[in-house]
Enzyme design. Sequence first.
Site, PDB file in Angstrom:
ATOM      1  CE  LYS A 161      44.327  24.527 -35.147  1.00  0.00           C
ATOM      2  NZ  LYS A 161      44.526  23.354 -36.004  1.00  0.00           N
ATOM      3  CE  LYS A 257      44.693  20.918 -42.352  1.00  0.00           C
ATOM      4  NZ  LYS A 257      45.239  20.725 -40.989  1.00  0.00           N
TER       5      LYS A 257
END
Length: 333
Positions: A161, A257
């Site tokens: 991240k 997703k």
Amino acid sequence: MAIQLKSARVERWPVAGEFVISSGAKTHVDVVVAEIEGAKGDGGALGRGEGTPIYYLGEDAAGCRDQILRVAPHIAELGAAEARAAVQELMAPGAARNALDCALWDLEARQRCLRLWQLAGSDGAPTSRVTAFTISLGTPGAMAEQAATAEADGYRLLKLKLTGEGDRLRVAAVRKGAPEARLIVDANESWRDIDILSEAEALADLGVEMIEQPVPVGADALLDPIYAPIPFVADESCQTAADVARIGAFYDGVNIKLDKAGGLTEALRIADAADAAGLSIMVGCMLSTSLAIAPAFVLAQRARWVDLDGPALLERDREGGFEFREGRIAPRV
């Protein structure tokens, strides 16, 4: 073969340690679970689905549960396949529709004595896949320690991240901490005011093989003149199949997703659209239990990158959930 909603509920699952992304830290995840049952005359089969609210869309688990309760009377007495078609029109994409859509897929498969992959039209039974393991946002040293631990645990693909500030230092530290691991990064729309090509080239030199969502949604054209040495993959910029044509010129792939798509039904459409556009497929997830991963795992068989570590980031998973071993995800046998 009429159906009815048996339950829609919120469940809280603790995170192992702390999961940190650019929007903040999480110590737990609240998910919404839908259970749909068939008529008693056809065996009373039960289908289940799980959704994780999408934080950047302002969703919360209680609101998702309430969406399911509101739509339930409109699909009662329909068959599972008819109900699944109906919810595509009755509900917007998101975690609530994902939970309900996947419950209906599960129910129909059970009623027809099929495996989910067969009902979804897959060529063969799903097999284990290498999955990314997410390295939470932190200082370069903290991320290097996480990466070293993950590599020692057998993970071969790490997802970092990033924030748009100090990213090279973080990646360099992780590369040192996990020298043998493959690296992908999620910029989380943070590359607003930096030299994107220069940043991509620097990360490529550090062994990064893909950059997810470098620019904000709506600013995708910033990538138009850039010929980076590694692919850009759209995440927040690609929510449904209709988005593929709009963003395809700026990206090399899409991250699918099920919570974004609103279920397996739309996720399969996105995958088909990506294939038609020549875009690579990544299948990702939110923090979730293995119940949410089961339909995504079917789709992951078509993916270049798999990021289904949601259950591995929890303190515990559902009984009989997926197994994570040597960096791979596989159903328990």
